[in-house]
Every structure is written in structure tokens, then in C-alpha cells.
Design a protein around this motif. Sequence first.
Motif, PDB file in Angstrom:
ATOM      1  N   ALA A  24       0.803  -1.221   0.000  1.00  0.00           N
ATOM      2  CA  ALA A  24       0.000   0.000   0.000  1.00  0.00           C
ATOM      3  C   ALA A  24       0.838   1.275   0.000  1.00  0.00           C
ATOM      4  O   ALA A  24       0.279   2.371   0.003  1.00  0.00           O
ATOM      5  N   SER A  25       2.145   1.154  -0.033  1.00  0.00           N
ATOM      6  CA  SER A  25       3.015   2.312   0.156  1.00  0.00           C
ATOM      7  C   SER A  25       3.112   3.188  -1.087  1.00  0.00           C
ATOM      8  O   SER A  25       2.926   2.731  -2.223  1.00  0.00           O
ATOM      9  N   GLN A  26       3.410   4.444  -0.850  1.00  0.00           N
ATOM     10  CA  GLN A  26       3.640   5.389  -1.943  1.00  0.00           C
ATOM     11  C   GLN A  26       4.856   4.974  -2.772  1.00  0.00           C
ATOM     12  O   GLN A  26       4.891   5.187  -3.989  1.00  0.00           O
ATOM     13  N   LEU A  27       5.849   4.391  -2.132  1.00  0.00           N
ATOM     14  CA  LEU A  27       7.055   3.954  -2.833  1.00  0.00           C
ATOM     15  C   LEU A  27       6.723   2.858  -3.844  1.00  0.00           C
ATOM     16  O   LEU A  27       7.186   2.889  -4.988  1.00  0.00           O
ATOM     17  N   MET A 302       8.328  13.223   1.713  1.00  0.00           N
ATOM     18  CA  MET A 302       7.144  12.741   2.424  1.00  0.00           C
ATOM     19  C   MET A 302       6.581  11.492   1.762  1.00  0.00           C
ATOM     20  O   MET A 302       6.137  10.566   2.444  1.00  0.00           O
ATOM     21  N   LEU A 303       6.604  11.462   0.437  1.00  0.00           N
ATOM     22  CA  LEU A 303       6.069  10.306  -0.283  1.00  0.00           C
ATOM     23  C   LEU A 303       6.977   9.087  -0.148  1.00  0.00           C
ATOM     24  O   LEU A 303       6.551   8.023   0.309  1.00  0.00           O
ATOM     25  N   HIS A 304       8.231   9.231  -0.535  1.00  0.00           N
ATOM     26  CA  HIS A 304       9.123   8.081  -0.670  1.00  0.00           C
ATOM     27  C   HIS A 304       9.781   7.665   0.642  1.00  0.00           C
ATOM     28  O   HIS A 304      10.106   6.495   0.819  1.00  0.00           O
ATOM     29  N   LEU A 452      17.532   8.618   0.413  1.00  0.00           N
ATOM     30  CA  LEU A 452      16.264   8.772  -0.293  1.00  0.00           C
ATOM     31  C   LEU A 452      16.493   8.599  -1.791  1.00  0.00           C
ATOM     32  O   LEU A 452      17.579   8.899  -2.305  1.00  0.00           O
ATOM     33  N   PRO A 453      15.509   8.093  -2.524  1.00  0.00           N
ATOM     34  CA  PRO A 453      15.647   8.053  -3.982  1.00  0.00           C
ATOM     35  C   PRO A 453      16.028   9.428  -4.519  1.00  0.00           C
ATOM     36  O   PRO A 453      15.518  10.456  -4.074  1.00  0.00           O
TER      37      PRO A 453
END
Length: 655
Positions: A24-27, A302-304, A452-453
Motif C-alpha cells: 500500500a506504500s507510496q514507494l 514525504m512520499l518516498h 532517499l531516492p
Amino acid sequence: MSHAPAFIPPGEIVWRPTPELIEASQLTRFMRRNGIGTLGELMSRSTSDIAWFWDAVLKELGIRFAHPYSRVVDLTGGIERPRWCIDGQMNIIDNLLDRYAGTATDRRVAIRFEEEAGTGRTLTYAELREAVNRAANGLRSLGLKRGDVIGVCMPMVPETVVAMLAILKIGGIFLPLFSGYGAQAIASRLRDAEAKALFTADGCRRRGTLAPMKAVADEAARDVASLRHVIVLRCVGAGVPWNAGRDRWWNELFDHQSPNSPTEPTGADDPMMLLYTSGTSGRPKGAVHSYCGFPIKAAQDMLHGLDVHEDETVYWMTDMGWMMGPWLVFGTLLIGATMVLYDGAPDYPDAGRVWSLVERHRITLLGISPTLVRSLMGKGGRPVRAHDVSSLRKFGSTGEPWNATAWLWLFDVVGGGRLPILNYSGGTEISGGILSGNVHTPLKPCAFGGPLPGMAADVVDAHGRSVRGTVGELVIRQPWIGMTRGFWNDPDSRRYHDAYWPRFPGVWVHGDWAAVDSEGLWYILGRSDDTIKIAGKRLGPAEAESILAAHPKVAEAAAVGVPDPVKGEALVCFVVLRDANDGTEELRAELKQRIVNELGKPLAPREVKFARDLPKTRNAKIMRRVIRAAYLGQDPGDISALENPAAVQAVREAM
């Protein structure tokens, strides 16, 4: 570059993500949309093909451009000075507020606010947009326009966000100022930026006591020739001095304005915000951030990293004058989530205040500092259990390294052993994080999941070679969209270059000690310039501090190196006790022996001193350089960033 202290990995994996959380993650969503199979593959491609990656991030966030960019990045000026979103036109306000008009997000709560006295209010996205439009119209009525620098020195109230966004709405340049700054610190920043206007308030309350703000702003304004307007918000109803030709009350200037206002067209990489950093000498450095830089990086993190979804409520303990204040605003609004603002002390009237905020506002992501956790854990688990904290999905943490005792207390007592603590570390010039936890990677106490990416981070030795399993300097090998565009009033970029780029060609040196363990987890071990060298042996202060903080009678600790005629430097430790009455010679000897037992006799402290308080910034970062200067009787330099300037005297008086 000096040799780094030893690295001892701090334990076993204690948290693993469930398959459901990963799914379910944003990543995961981002990876699938871009045909990426694994996190490792994403990290590799995001740092080897930066144009592809940041284009994908802009599309993921749905960023609207009035005129599209022809290229994502131009590196013809060198890795130190990239240009982003070439030929693009975009004012970030169009993406933070305007695009939501008439949508379901418009009806969602954007800001949940609570003041120290307990009263509060909310603003929906629609209400926030109208308030920003009124304020933008008011600013234009004063003759303020695109390119004008406007300072904001206000409490953490909704109007602070309105002021920030209204400045950007008219194409101005936002200059956030710490609400606890003295007049000299405010004046130096306004003067360097040649600010045309300043937002402030009549005052605020801290621990039930009135803290005046307008008088401080007036004192600062006397030294800023460019300043034409001061806009004052009534927060506490205090009487204030008044300059009739310059000062305006917030409500009288803005309340009658139209709720509709055009958004000024701006270049995507135009200057948008100046974030000033303080040092020990010289004028402060104003890091320049652009419309397509800082906001995009904040939301991407915040997303990744922190896996924020639009149905979430985020509270990060900060001030708008620190990087994490604008970061909170940009990130939540671009995602369509809700932010919590709290104007007050986090442990007032008691140690349950943070947990009551979680309960009342149904906070899902709580950003908290290790220093505050160490303070709260001394009160035990009862204040936590007195409140319903079941809304929490994860913790965020920034500001300083953890010690395992405090990390595990938050993980076990507050999080029930289920919620990840997503460490997050970067800086003002980064626009967010270099390293972060994430919901794909298992965690050990105190660890980061990794870079982080998009962040080509590495750990290197004194010669710039990659190292693993030992401590080295944290560096970045590729540019990223959020990197500062340089320093304000630095036309030849000399100050900027000298700050980050002189050690290794084409490599950003961040100034942190870091390490990567055998399982690929990352650690921040403190500032590299805080390292103590005792008779040729190097000690990171966090190592000594963790040993002291593990004692049940110790609330927090700081370690500094001081000159020693024999050893070069000697270790001096300052300890804040949970109960000042425990400050006996027996305890002092016991704490010294603990360090000897853990680190060896050569690293035995010269002194362990009991202090009432330690100097810290608003986001709870302990200022070791100030402690060292106070101990040595030297000028502590710029202390404008301190939340508690009286702590400098507390260090001098430590027993």
C-alpha cells in the motif's frame, strides 16, 4: 579531513514491514508506475539518470506548469550549479491551492491548529486559499510585488502559513525567521536580504508567560533601511508600540480584501525562499531556494521516505523559521494531506501534552526529536497510556543522532513495538533529507533505511574513497532538484563553493559523520566538526552522550572536547538530571566510570558537570559549540538560533 571515530553497529533488527504495508506504500506505487521492480533498482536509476527521475517525481506530484519545461536539468554550469526545469513557468501556489478549487480536496482540512491554552481552529483547503488571496491582495495594495523579499517572524499559527503563501502568490521571496530570535538576529537577516516588509505578532505565550514580539521587531526594524512595512497580527491582545507610517494591523489590511486573487506568473527556478543558517562569525548565509526546488523535494521525501498519504495528519515539532516549518507546509499541501500546528511548549502543562495532541487531532505521523523523547521518557509510560494514540502510523525523527535507550522507549512504549521510527536527516541547503527510513526496509534502533531516492549519498574516507563498516564523511555525488541555488548576495558563489565543494572535486561534503553496516543500514553519528581527539584517539560526542543518557537518573547529556596540554583535547560532559537533588559526587564518579567501562580509560572524562539545562535550537538540536565556548569562557558566537538562551549561563554555572 580528520580520521573518524570507531563504529559499533547498535543491535539487531527490531521492526520489519508487513507485506500489506509495502503493497500500500507510496514507494511501491511510484515504482510500479515507472516499471521499477526493486528498491535497489530505483536507487540505482534515480542517481544515475537524474533527469528521468526528477521528471518522474514532477509527474507523480501532478505539478502544473503555466509553460512546460524543455529540459529537467542543465549541467553545463557544472555539478555545483545545475539549472532546473529549463524554460518552465510555474508558481507553486497554483499547485498548493489553486488546482484544488472545486475538488474534494477543497473540502478537506488543510490546517488543524491548537495553542498552548488549549483553544484551536481548523482551515479547509478552500478557506486557506481564500485567506491567502485576501492577504495577497493586501500585500499588492502596499505596492509589494514580484521579487520583493518579505520576512515572517510569527508564532506557529495558521496566519503564519497564510503570510508565507501570500508572499509566494504575488511572486515575492519568503524569508522565514525563528519566532524566538532577538532583534540583532532578525535585523541581520532582513538587512542582508534587503527585505521590504515584515510580518510579526503582538506576542505569544510560552509556558503560560507572555513573550512580546512587536517590540523586538521594532528594534530590528531600526537597523534595516530597506524595510517599509510591518504587518502585525493580534495573537494575545497585548499593547504594542506603533509606527503609524509603517505599521499595519493584519485584520485591517486583509479582512476587507477580495477572496479572489491572481497568482503571479514566475519562472520555475526563480528564487522563492531564503533560509538563513547561522554560524560562529560573519554574516549569516541565506540559502536560496526556488519554486521547482524546495517544495518538490519536501513532498517527494514525504512520499518516498515517510510514506505520507492524502488521508494523513502530520505534526512535526518545529518553528516556521527552521527548515522543517516550510517543509511541513509544502509537503502536506502538495500531497493534499493535513498539517497540525501547535503554538506552545511540547511538555506544558505536563508531559502528556504531545500525546494529547495526537489524540485530539488523530495525528498519523508524529515528528519528534531524540532530545524531547529522552525528556519525556523520564516521566514514564503513564502520560502516554492516559491518551489514545492509536491513530499513529509511524514516527519521524530529525535534528540529532539517537541513543538506543530513547529510540527503544519510543518504539516500545509509545509505538507498542509495531510502528517504525523513520529517521530523517538532511539540512537547510538540501530542502529536506539525504537519508531516511522507509516502509520497505527493516530497521535497527537508531538506523536509517538508506539514502532517499534521487540522493546519490556515500560515506567516504579522508581520500574520498567509499567505505563501509566504518565511520566516514557523508557526501553526495550527484545534484538533486532541492539543492540550494547558492547563497544570497554571493555573486561569485565563493561562500557557497567554500561551504560544501572544496574538499573533493564535484562532491558535496555535508559535514556529518556517517556509517553503513553489513546489512546496508545507515547511521548518522554527529557533526564531523564536533569530533573530539584525545591523545590521538577520536571520539564522536554521541558515543559518550549515549552512555550517559542510558543512566536512569540522566535526562540528557552533551559531550565536548576542550584543550588539554598533554592529550591535545580532553572530554568534558554536561549532564541534566531528572532530579537535581541526585547531583552527588557519588553519581559524578559513577558516570565517569561508565564511560571508562564502555570506551576505555584513555577516554575518561576530565569532568562530568551537572547543568540545569543545555542550549538547544527550537527543533531540539544541542548546540555543542556553544557549550564548549561557555565552558571555556569564550564568546559563544551567534546564539540567535537558541530556543533557550538562558541555558548558556546554566552551562557556565554547572556544578
